[in-house]
Design a protein around this motif. Structure first.
Motif, PDB file in Angstrom:
ATOM      1  N   ARG A  26      54.661  44.965  83.959  1.00 44.58           N
ATOM      2  CA  ARG A  26      53.242  45.810  84.748  1.00 44.58           C
ATOM      3  C   ARG A  26      52.814  46.935  83.792  1.00 44.58           C
ATOM      4  NH1 ARG A  26      55.657  47.151  89.734  1.00 44.58           N
ATOM      5  NH2 ARG A  26      54.946  45.087  90.509  1.00 44.58           N
ATOM      6  N   THR A  27      53.652  47.453  83.382  1.00 43.07           N
ATOM      7  CA  THR A  27      52.825  48.575  82.547  1.00 43.07           C
ATOM      8  C   THR A  27      52.034  48.295  81.367  1.00 43.07           C
ATOM      9  OG1 THR A  27      54.512  50.515  82.931  1.00 43.07           O
ATOM     10  CG2 THR A  27      53.729  51.083  81.645  1.00 43.07           C
ATOM     11  N   HIS A  28      53.168  47.553  80.304  1.00 47.43           N
ATOM     12  CA  HIS A  28      52.347  46.093  79.096  1.00 47.43           C
ATOM     13  C   HIS A  28      51.043  46.085  79.689  1.00 47.43           C
ATOM     14  CE1 HIS A  28      52.123  44.767  75.672  1.00 47.43           C
ATOM     15  NE2 HIS A  28      52.512  43.366  75.890  1.00 47.43           N
ATOM     16  N   LYS A  29      51.296  45.053  81.205  1.00 44.84           N
ATOM     17  CA  LYS A  29      49.808  44.340  80.908  1.00 44.84           C
ATOM     18  C   LYS A  29      48.355  45.667  81.911  1.00 44.84           C
ATOM     19  CE  LYS A  29      48.197  41.460  85.043  1.00 44.84           C
ATOM     20  NZ  LYS A  29      48.478  40.674  86.052  1.00 44.84           N
ATOM     21  N   LYS A  30      49.077  46.364  82.414  1.00 43.95           N
ATOM     22  CA  LYS A  30      47.702  47.833  82.330  1.00 43.95           C
ATOM     23  C   LYS A  30      47.587  47.964  81.178  1.00 43.95           C
ATOM     24  CE  LYS A  30      49.341  49.511  86.685  1.00 43.95           C
ATOM     25  NZ  LYS A  30      49.598  51.077  87.754  1.00 43.95           N
ATOM     26  N   THR A  31      48.071  48.045  80.077  1.00 42.95           N
ATOM     27  CA  THR A  31      47.402  49.085  78.713  1.00 42.95           C
ATOM     28  C   THR A  31      47.048  47.855  78.199  1.00 42.95           C
ATOM     29  OG1 THR A  31      49.683  49.814  78.125  1.00 42.95           O
ATOM     30  CG2 THR A  31      48.768  49.410  76.511  1.00 42.95           C
ATOM     31  N   VAL A  32      47.722  46.201  77.423  1.00 40.06           N
ATOM     32  CA  VAL A  32      46.292  44.879  77.314  1.00 40.06           C
ATOM     33  C   VAL A  32      45.586  45.222  77.917  1.00 40.06           C
ATOM     34  CG1 VAL A  32      46.814  42.274  76.611  1.00 40.06           C
ATOM     35  CG2 VAL A  32      48.771  44.032  76.209  1.00 40.06           C
ATOM     36  N   THR A  33      45.080  44.863  79.857  1.00 43.20           N
ATOM     37  CA  THR A  33      44.207  44.514  79.977  1.00 43.20           C
ATOM     38  C   THR A  33      43.283  45.569  79.896  1.00 43.20           C
ATOM     39  OG1 THR A  33      45.533  44.087  81.606  1.00 43.20           O
ATOM     40  CG2 THR A  33      42.680  45.035  82.704  1.00 43.20           C
ATOM     41  N   GLY A  34      43.366  46.573  80.229  1.00 46.34           N
ATOM     42  CA  GLY A  34      42.755  47.665  79.650  1.00 46.34           C
ATOM     43  C   GLY A  34      41.748  47.791  77.505  1.00 46.34           C
ATOM     44  N   SER A  39      37.552  46.066  74.302  1.00 41.44           N
ATOM     45  CA  SER A  39      37.045  44.759  73.712  1.00 41.44           C
ATOM     46  C   SER A  39      36.103  44.075  73.824  1.00 41.44           C
ATOM     47  CB  SER A  39      38.423  44.057  73.011  1.00 41.44           C
ATOM     48  OG  SER A  39      39.814  44.870  72.368  1.00 41.44           O
ATOM     49  N   ARG A  40      36.029  43.896  74.937  1.00 42.97           N
ATOM     50  CA  ARG A  40      35.053  42.790  75.871  1.00 42.97           C
ATOM     51  C   ARG A  40      33.927  43.842  76.035  1.00 42.97           C
ATOM     52  NH1 ARG A  40      37.984  39.604  80.553  1.00 42.97           N
ATOM     53  NH2 ARG A  40      39.026  37.377  78.423  1.00 42.97           N
ATOM     54  N   ALA A  41      33.858  45.089  76.090  1.00 44.91           N
ATOM     55  CA  ALA A  41      32.403  45.740  76.646  1.00 44.91           C
ATOM     56  C   ALA A  41      31.935  46.251  75.119  1.00 44.91           C
ATOM     57  CB  ALA A  41      33.291  47.032  77.224  1.00 44.91           C
ATOM     58  N   LEU A  42      32.906  46.160  73.940  1.00 43.50           N
ATOM     59  CA  LEU A  42      32.562  46.803  72.583  1.00 43.50           C
ATOM     60  C   LEU A  42      31.642  45.230  71.866  1.00 43.50           C
ATOM     61  CD1 LEU A  42      32.369  48.605  70.396  1.00 43.50           C
ATOM     62  CD2 LEU A  42      34.389  47.611  69.497  1.00 43.50           C
ATOM     63  N   LEU A  43      32.366  44.392  72.555  1.00 43.42           N
ATOM     64  CA  LEU A  43      31.945  43.146  71.413  1.00 43.42           C
ATOM     65  C   LEU A  43      30.296  42.362  72.612  1.00 43.42           C
ATOM     66  CD1 LEU A  43      31.821  40.624  69.812  1.00 43.42           C
ATOM     67  CD2 LEU A  43      33.039  38.962  72.202  1.00 43.42           C
ATOM     68  N   ALA A  88      34.776  46.983  84.485  1.00 44.54           N
ATOM     69  CA  ALA A  88      34.258  46.603  82.213  1.00 44.54           C
ATOM     70  C   ALA A  88      34.217  45.474  82.579  1.00 44.54           C
ATOM     71  CB  ALA A  88      34.875  47.537  81.590  1.00 44.54           C
ATOM     72  N   GLN A  89      35.405  44.314  82.740  1.00 42.63           N
ATOM     73  CA  GLN A  89      35.786  43.022  81.918  1.00 42.63           C
ATOM     74  C   GLN A  89      34.024  42.255  82.804  1.00 42.63           C
ATOM     75  OE1 GLN A  89      39.405  42.219  83.533  1.00 42.63           O
ATOM     76  NE2 GLN A  89      40.384  42.873  81.666  1.00 42.63           N
ATOM     77  N   ARG A 123      35.592  36.608  88.346  1.00 39.73           N
ATOM     78  CA  ARG A 123      36.963  35.908  87.702  1.00 39.73           C
ATOM     79  C   ARG A 123      37.314  35.543  86.307  1.00 39.73           C
ATOM     80  NH1 ARG A 123      35.594  31.589  89.553  1.00 39.73           N
ATOM     81  NH2 ARG A 123      34.004  30.385  87.573  1.00 39.73           N
ATOM     82  N   ALA A 124      36.748  36.094  85.270  1.00 41.80           N
ATOM     83  CA  ALA A 124      36.902  36.495  83.539  1.00 41.80           C
ATOM     84  C   ALA A 124      37.782  38.226  83.723  1.00 41.80           C
ATOM     85  CB  ALA A 124      35.983  36.942  82.934  1.00 41.80           C
ATOM     86  N   ALA A 125      37.336  38.805  85.163  1.00 41.81           N
ATOM     87  CA  ALA A 125      37.927  40.228  85.676  1.00 41.81           C
ATOM     88  C   ALA A 125      39.085  40.025  85.894  1.00 41.81           C
ATOM     89  CB  ALA A 125      37.181  41.549  85.515  1.00 41.81           C
ATOM     90  N   GLY A 126      39.997  39.145  86.418  1.00 41.65           N
ATOM     91  CA  GLY A 126      41.416  38.341  86.963  1.00 41.65           C
ATOM     92  C   GLY A 126      40.500  38.923  88.731  1.00 41.65           C
TER      93      GLY A 126
END
Length: 171
Positions: A26-34, A39-43, A88-89, A123-126
Motif C-alpha cells: 500500500r505504501t509502495h503503491k502510494k509512492t508510485v501513484t504520486g 509525471s503526467r502533470a509534467l507531461l 492531478a491525474q 477513470r484514468a485516475a483510478g
C-alpha cells in the motif's frame, strides 16, 4: 485438537506476514501513484513539440493531422493546483484531450462529450464514478448557455459524471 491448534498458529503467522506485506505494498503503491501523477502533470504541461521530442513521436491528432499550437498548449506550470494526486491525474488526462473534438455522446478516446471526458479522466485516475442517469434524447441546443456560476465540488469528493454537463446546460 493439538493439530488444529498448530494449524491455527501457522495460519495466524501466515496471515500476519500477509498483512505486513499488504501494508508495504500500500505504501509502495502510494509512492508510485504520486510519482505517476507528477509525471503526467509534467507531461501535460509540455507543448506538442516538446512532448514529441521527449516521447520520440510526431505531434499528431488522432486523425493524423498536426495539432494547432493553441490546441496543444496546456496551462502554464502552477496554473492548476490539484487538491490530491488523483485529481492531478484526472487533470493531466483532461489536458491530453485538449484539441480532441466534442461529439455528443462520445466517451473517447478520439472524441468526448462533457460526461464522457469527466468519466474518462477520473477513470484514468483510478476513481469510479456513477454512470450518468438517463441519457438525453437529443444533443444540447446550439444556443448560448445561460450565465451561471462556475461548477465546483468538494476537494474530498470527485464530481459526478454529469455535474459539469448538467450545470453547463441547465436552462
Amino acid at each position: 485438537m493439538r493439530a488444529v491448534d498448530q494449524l491455527r498458529t501457522e495460519a495466524d503467522t501466515v496471515l500476519a506476514g500477509l498483512e505486513k506485506r499488504r501494508g508495504e505494498l500500500r505504501t509502495h503503491k502510494k509512492t508510485v501513484t504520486g510519482k505517476l501523477a507528477e509525471s503526467r502533470a509534467l507531461l501535460a504541461r509540455l507543448t506538442a513539440a516538446e512532448r514529441a521530442e521527449v516521447t520520440g513521436e510526431t505531434p499528431r491528432t488522432s486523425r493524423g493531422q498536426a495539432r494547432p499550437a493553441a490546441a496543444s498548449a496546456a496551462p502554464a506550470a502552477g496554473a492548476v493546483k490539484a487538491p490530491n494526486s488523483r485529481a492531478a491525474q484526472a487533470i493531466a488526462f483532461a489536458h491530453t484531450a485538449i484539441g480532441k473534438p466534442y461529439v455528443w455522446g462520445a466517451t473517447g478516446p478520439d472524441a468526448f462529450d462533457c460526461s464522457g471526458l469527466t468519466q474518462a479522466a477520473w477513470r484514468a485516475a483510478g476513481v469510479s464514478l456513477p454512470a450518468p442517469p438517463t441519457p438525453r434524447s437529443t444533443p444540447a441546443s446550439a444556443s448560448p448557455a445561460p450565465s451561471s456560476p462556475p461548477v465546483t465540488w468538494s476537494s474530498s469528493t470527485p464530481p459526478s459524471a454529469t455535474s459539469a454537463c448538467t450545470s453547463a446546460t441547465a436552462r
